[in-house]
Design an enzyme around this catalytic site. Sequence first.
Site, PDB file in Angstrom:
ATOM      1  N   ASN A  45       8.424 -37.740 -41.365  1.00  9.71           N
ATOM      2  CA  ASN A  45       8.141 -39.178 -41.476  1.00  9.71           C
ATOM      3  C   ASN A  45       7.901 -39.615 -42.912  1.00  9.71           C
ATOM      4  O   ASN A  45       7.565 -40.764 -43.170  1.00  9.71           O
ATOM      5  CB  ASN A  45       6.979 -39.552 -40.560  1.00  9.71           C
ATOM      6  CG  ASN A  45       7.398 -39.460 -39.102  1.00  9.71           C
ATOM      7  OD1 ASN A  45       8.606 -39.400 -38.800  1.00  9.71           O
ATOM      8  ND2 ASN A  45       6.440 -39.428 -38.190  1.00  9.71           N
ATOM      9  N   ASP A  90      13.048 -41.945 -29.924  1.00  8.33           N
ATOM     10  CA  ASP A  90      12.252 -41.584 -28.749  1.00  8.33           C
ATOM     11  C   ASP A  90      11.862 -42.804 -27.920  1.00  8.33           C
ATOM     12  O   ASP A  90      11.452 -43.826 -28.453  1.00  8.33           O
ATOM     13  CB  ASP A  90      10.975 -40.881 -29.217  1.00  8.33           C
ATOM     14  CG  ASP A  90      11.289 -39.541 -29.856  1.00  8.33           C
ATOM     15  OD1 ASP A  90      12.339 -38.962 -29.511  1.00  8.33           O
ATOM     16  OD2 ASP A  90      10.488 -39.085 -30.683  1.00  8.33           O
ATOM     17  N   ASP A 116       1.085 -38.346 -32.337  1.00  8.17           N
ATOM     18  CA  ASP A 116       2.064 -37.248 -32.327  1.00  8.17           C
ATOM     19  C   ASP A 116       1.413 -35.886 -32.076  1.00  8.17           C
ATOM     20  O   ASP A 116       2.109 -34.904 -31.857  1.00  8.17           O
ATOM     21  CB  ASP A 116       2.832 -37.224 -33.653  1.00  8.17           C
ATOM     22  CG  ASP A 116       3.502 -38.546 -33.899  1.00  8.17           C
ATOM     23  OD1 ASP A 116       4.494 -38.832 -33.239  1.00  8.17           O
ATOM     24  OD2 ASP A 116       2.993 -39.320 -34.724  1.00  8.17           O
ATOM     25  N   VAL A 159      -1.815 -45.704 -28.986  1.00 10.86           N
ATOM     26  CA  VAL A 159      -0.834 -46.124 -29.997  1.00 10.86           C
ATOM     27  C   VAL A 159       0.500 -46.512 -29.352  1.00 10.86           C
ATOM     28  O   VAL A 159       1.051 -47.586 -29.616  1.00 10.86           O
ATOM     29  CB  VAL A 159      -0.628 -45.032 -31.069  1.00 10.86           C
ATOM     30  CG1 VAL A 159       0.388 -45.474 -32.104  1.00 10.86           C
ATOM     31  CG2 VAL A 159      -1.954 -44.686 -31.735  1.00 10.86           C
TER      32      VAL A 159
HETATM   33  N1  EPU Z   1       4.650 -52.279 -33.146  1.00 11.42           N
HETATM   34  C1  EPU Z   1       4.923 -53.570 -32.793  1.00 11.42           C
HETATM   35  N2  EPU Z   1       5.807 -54.272 -33.577  1.00 11.42           N
HETATM   36  C2  EPU Z   1       6.394 -53.742 -34.670  1.00 11.42           C
HETATM   37  C3  EPU Z   1       6.106 -52.403 -35.020  1.00 11.42           C
HETATM   38  C4  EPU Z   1       5.226 -51.692 -34.231  1.00 11.42           C
HETATM   39  O1  EPU Z   1       4.397 -54.081 -31.807  1.00 11.42           O
HETATM   40  O2  EPU Z   1       7.182 -54.438 -35.335  1.00 11.42           O
HETATM   41  C5  EPU Z   1       3.723 -51.490 -32.311  1.00 11.42           C
HETATM   42  C6  EPU Z   1       4.438 -50.325 -31.595  1.00 11.42           C
HETATM   43  O3  EPU Z   1       5.095 -50.752 -30.427  1.00 11.42           O
HETATM   44  C7  EPU Z   1       3.297 -49.361 -31.328  1.00 11.42           C
HETATM   45  C8  EPU Z   1       2.396 -49.575 -32.550  1.00 11.42           C
HETATM   46  O4  EPU Z   1       2.768 -50.821 -33.128  1.00 11.42           O
HETATM   47  O5  EPU Z   1       2.600 -49.766 -30.185  1.00 11.42           O
HETATM   48  C9  EPU Z   1       2.480 -48.479 -33.580  1.00 11.42           C
HETATM   49  O6  EPU Z   1       3.811 -48.299 -33.968  1.00 11.42           O
HETATM   50  P1  EPU Z   1       4.205 -47.867 -35.434  1.00 11.42           P
HETATM   51  O7  EPU Z   1       5.048 -48.942 -36.014  1.00 11.42           O
HETATM   52  O8  EPU Z   1       3.012 -47.424 -36.182  1.00 11.42           O
HETATM   53  O9  EPU Z   1       5.102 -46.631 -35.117  1.00 11.42           O
HETATM   54  P2  EPU Z   1       6.448 -46.340 -35.819  1.00 11.42           P
HETATM   55  O10 EPU Z   1       6.332 -46.792 -37.220  1.00 11.42           O
HETATM   56  O11 EPU Z   1       7.565 -46.801 -34.974  1.00 11.42           O
HETATM   57  C10 EPU Z   1       5.811 -44.023 -36.832  1.00 11.42           C
HETATM   58  C11 EPU Z   1       6.368 -42.644 -36.731  1.00 11.42           C
HETATM   59  C12 EPU Z   1       6.082 -42.087 -35.358  1.00 11.42           C
HETATM   60  C13 EPU Z   1       4.573 -42.076 -35.164  1.00 11.42           C
HETATM   61  C14 EPU Z   1       4.004 -43.485 -35.370  1.00 11.42           C
HETATM   62  C15 EPU Z   1       2.506 -43.531 -35.316  1.00 11.42           C
HETATM   63  C16 EPU Z   1       8.263 -42.731 -38.188  1.00 11.42           C
HETATM   64  C17 EPU Z   1       9.734 -42.701 -38.340  1.00 11.42           C
HETATM   65  N3  EPU Z   1       7.802 -42.682 -36.956  1.00 11.42           N
HETATM   66  O12 EPU Z   1       6.462 -44.762 -35.815  1.00 11.42           O
HETATM   67  O13 EPU Z   1       6.562 -40.763 -35.326  1.00 11.42           O
HETATM   68  O14 EPU Z   1       4.284 -41.658 -33.858  1.00 11.42           O
HETATM   69  O15 EPU Z   1       4.412 -43.992 -36.646  1.00 11.42           O
HETATM   70  O16 EPU Z   1       1.950 -42.700 -36.292  1.00 11.42           O
HETATM   71  O17 EPU Z   1       7.534 -42.737 -39.168  1.00 11.42           O
HETATM   72  C18 EPU Z   1       7.541 -38.863 -34.399  1.00 11.42           C
HETATM   73  O18 EPU Z   1       7.531 -38.387 -35.541  1.00 11.42           O
HETATM   74  O19 EPU Z   1       7.839 -38.189 -33.379  1.00 11.42           O
HETATM   75  C19 EPU Z   1       7.177 -40.269 -34.220  1.00 11.42           C
HETATM   76  C20 EPU Z   1       7.403 -40.942 -33.081  1.00 11.42           C
END
Ligand code: EPU
Length: 433
Positions: free
Chosen positions: A23, A118, A306, A328
Amino acid sequence: MNTWAIDGGEPLRGEIGVSGAKNSITKLLVASLLSDQPSHFSNVPNIGDRDITQEMCAAVGAQFASKNGNSLQVHTPQITSNIITKELGGRNRLAIMLLGPLLHRTGRAVIPAAAGGDQIGPRPVDFHLQGVQRMGARVEVKDGDYVIEADGLRGAEIHLEYPSVTSTENLLMAASMARGRTVIHNAAIEPEVVDLVSYLQKMGAIIDYQVDRTFVIDGVEKLSGASHRLLPDRIVAASLGAAAVATRGDVFVRNARQQDMLTFLNTLRRVGGKFEVQEDGIRFYHDGPLQAIHLETSVHPGFMTDWQSPFLLLLTQAEGMSVVHETVFEDRFGYVKALQDMGAEVALYDRCLGHRCRFASSSYKHSAVIKGPSQLRSAEVIVPDLRAGFTYLIAAIMAEGKSRVHGIEHITRGYEDLEASLRSLGARIQAIQ
Ligand code: EPU
């Protein structure tokens, strides 16, 4: 689908190294596109998501050179296209991250609205889009694509409804070269976000980081290339740590960094799992009975979402009733069914078993009660997502008898050299297709 046969019942023992974070590399490569000068990265993991990100960056003009597998040079003298195809965009969730660099360098970004990756909840991108709109971008949806245009972004005051990791990172990139000051309130402060900020600072960005989840970015006109060593992958490190204890084994995880894993280590200690922090890594081992606990996932510095699935698996070996409340991602317990089939006693609830979270009035089963200890039995399972997939592998290693795990390709998106690594720890794995 790739399939492994696993003959379980042996503890994991030995030494294993972790390389840079998935990430982190995925965002650093995208951030390098902000500059027309070369950047150099070391400690780069050899994983599927790195390859997909490289392909995406190459599709808009990036050129890559690799000295060895873990070092990478990227140079994008010109952006040759500002369109991400639906095929590329559908491979994971990262296409949306390109919007800042494409807007700054070409004034336009066309990014598929439907992303892959995912399925652990709806995962919208509204925070990303609203953020750049506040910075002056126009967003339209046309033929299944977001068409985003801007005649130069300008600084803005942005308040994220939730401290989302990728939207914080996306807006940090966009703000680094916007005209004037951007303030991002309620931002994510995960170590991977700070790793990106460190790289952007080396490139010439001015980003202040305040104690109350606020980033203040003073936009600069130009960013240069930079050299950066990635932080180690704390998800892989913790997954291996949980696996060592769950299989009653003893594993030294080289390069695991205590400072990024404080909450994991405290939680492991509360359960009765043992660890020893050494100069160049952390030893995780089982020594004595494990106790049930109550656990809630959260944003940093909380217990990472995670880490949840490998830790739940570990809790199937603890005495008594444990509770895990996922706050989350609303739909991150899909993998539990297979563990139940393997003999784990886990019940899911849509109620918040812990503090009231955003999913309190939804019907998503986001709390779990685990009764342990359970002897797991072998099974045939299909991997639903990356982290759950790793958990299935460990469950199969813990179970008596031969299991089959299908869909290994989901796991190698985020775990380097997985087969050789697990084998070196004593796992009896055979790739059968
Ligand atoms: N959310 C919204 N709107 C948005 C963005 C996010 O409602 O525009 C919500 C999501 O639906 C969720 C929450 O905010 O309920 C948190 O989501 P976040 O944006 O933090 O997650 P992400 O950025 O999509 C990254 C990692 C994930 C990790 C999460 C939390 C990357 C590429 N992915 O995801 O990693 O679980 O942060 O730490 O950086 C993994 O590595 O397997 C993985 C899923």
